[in-house]
Write an enzyme that holds these catalytic residues in place. Sequence first.
Site, mmCIF file in Angstrom:
data_model
loop_
_atom_site.group_PDB
_atom_site.id
_atom_site.type_symbol
_atom_site.label_atom_id
_atom_site.label_comp_id
_atom_site.label_asym_id
_atom_site.label_seq_id
_atom_site.Cartn_x
_atom_site.Cartn_y
_atom_site.Cartn_z
ATOM 1 N N LYS A 91 0.872 -1.183 0.000
ATOM 2 C CA LYS A 91 0.000 0.000 0.000
ATOM 3 C C LYS A 91 0.902 1.224 0.000
ATOM 4 O O LYS A 91 1.148 1.851 1.040
ATOM 5 C CB LYS A 91 -0.912 -0.067 1.228
HETATM 6 N N1 PPE Z 1 -7.950 -1.439 -3.069
HETATM 7 C C1 PPE Z 1 -7.306 -0.270 -2.930
HETATM 8 C C2 PPE Z 1 -6.542 0.258 -4.075
HETATM 9 C C3 PPE Z 1 -7.366 0.418 -1.720
HETATM 10 O O1 PPE Z 1 -6.730 1.571 -1.577
HETATM 11 C C4 PPE Z 1 -8.119 -0.128 -0.649
HETATM 12 C C5 PPE Z 1 -8.209 0.589 0.654
HETATM 13 C C6 PPE Z 1 -8.785 -1.362 -0.841
HETATM 14 C C7 PPE Z 1 -8.659 -1.995 -2.061
HETATM 15 C C8 PPE Z 1 -9.552 -2.028 0.263
HETATM 16 O O2 PPE Z 1 -8.697 -2.465 1.279
HETATM 17 P P1 PPE Z 1 -9.187 -2.611 2.792
HETATM 18 O O3 PPE Z 1 -9.340 -1.232 3.327
HETATM 19 O O4 PPE Z 1 -8.112 -3.370 3.441
HETATM 20 O O5 PPE Z 1 -10.477 -3.343 2.762
HETATM 21 N N2 PPE Z 1 -8.162 1.992 0.576
HETATM 22 C C9 PPE Z 1 -7.871 2.761 1.765
HETATM 23 C C10 PPE Z 1 -7.513 4.194 1.462
HETATM 24 C C11 PPE Z 1 -8.504 5.024 0.787
HETATM 25 C C12 PPE Z 1 -8.069 6.467 0.674
HETATM 26 O O6 PPE Z 1 -8.598 7.160 -0.218
HETATM 27 O O7 PPE Z 1 -7.250 6.961 1.449
HETATM 28 C C13 PPE Z 1 -8.984 2.640 2.791
HETATM 29 O O8 PPE Z 1 -10.094 2.259 2.478
HETATM 30 O O9 PPE Z 1 -8.689 2.904 3.953
#
Ligand code: PPE
Length: 304
Positions: free
Chosen positions: A156
Site C-alpha cells: 500500500k
Molecule cells: N484497493 C485499494 C486500491 C485500496 O486503496 C483499498 C483501501 C482497498 C482496495 C480495500 O482495502 P481494505 O481497506 O483493506 O479493505 N483503501 C484505503 C484508502 C482510501 C483512501 O482514499 O485513502 C482505505 O479504504 O482505507
Amino acid sequence: MKPQSKIWMDGKLVPWDDAKIHVLTHGLHYGMAIFEGVRAFETPNGTAIFRLGGHVERFLNSAKIYRMDLGYSAKEITDACIELVRSNPAKECYIRPIAFTSYGEMGLNPLTSKISVAIASFEWGAYLGDTSKKGVRATVSSWVRIDSRAMPVQAKCAANYANSALAKMQALSAGYDEAILLNSNGMVAEGPGENIFRVKDGILSTPPASSGILRGITRDTVIQFAKDEKITFYRNDATKEELYTSDEVFFTGTAAGIAKVSEVDGRKIGDNGTPVTDRLAKLYDRAVHGRIKRYSKWLTPVRP
Ligand code: PPE
C-alpha cells in the site's frame, strides 16, 4: 478536517499542530511512503479497532516490499494505534499509519534515507457517502490499473495512488461517483480505493489477488461472511460486460465500508433488489460495532 488532540510521531504522541515535516522530505518527492487505513468503531464495550492485526501485518509487509526498516515491531505499532485512539476525543475514527523516507538527502536512492513513522486518527465519514439507498454510480476507467510487473500492488504505497487519483478525477469529471479499473489483461481489477464484488444468480464473486489488486481486509471480511452464511462464493476474473449484466455490484474498503453500486456506465444494476449486498452490509455494520459474538475476535478494545 476536524483536528484531534494528538498524533503519534516517531515514537511519541505530539500535539496535532506540531506533527509537521520538511518540504524536502524524500518520500514526498519520490513516492516512498507506505500506509494503512484502519477504523475504530463504537461497540457496547467502548471504542474498538477493527481487524487491527491484519492491518499491522499488511503495513509491515508493505515496508518489507519497499525495504523500509521501520524500527518498530508489530506489537509496538499495534500499541501505538491503541494509545493514539485512546488519547483522542473521537469515539469512532479512521486511523492512518504511514512510514516514509524522511528529510536528509535528495536523490532517488531511498536506502540512504531515515524512515519516519507516524500514526494519525481523525473522524472520516463513509467515503462514498451513504449508499444504502441511492448507490454509487460507477464508470470503467480508461486508466489501466498498475501492473505488478511495474509496481507491487500488494504494497500500500503512496505512489500507487497516483494511478488511483487519475481514475478518480476522470470518473468525477464525467459525472460519476467512482471509477472501476481494469488490469492490463482487460479484466476487472478494483476501484481506486476499494475492492469490487458482484452477484449473479445468487453467486458472489470477486477478482482473485492475481488480477493485480490490493488484498483488502474488508474483502477478506466479506469472504469470511460468505463462508459463514453459506453464500456460494468464487474468486474469478470478470470482464466489464459481466459487471454490466450483474444482478448486484458493490465496493468494499475500510474507508468505503460496503458500498452498493447502482449503475456502471449507464447500465442500471440492482433494480430488482440487492438482497446479497444488503445482507452482507448489515452483517458488516453489526460486526464492526461489536454486535456479533463470533466476530468479536476482530475487535481490539481501546480501553480494556
Ligand atoms: N484497493 C485499494 C486500491 C485500496 O486503496 C483499498 C483501501 C482497498 C482496495 C480495500 O482495502 P481494505 O481497506 O483493506 O479493505 N483503501 C484505503 C484508502 C482510501 C483512501 O482514499 O485513502 C482505505 O479504504 O482505507
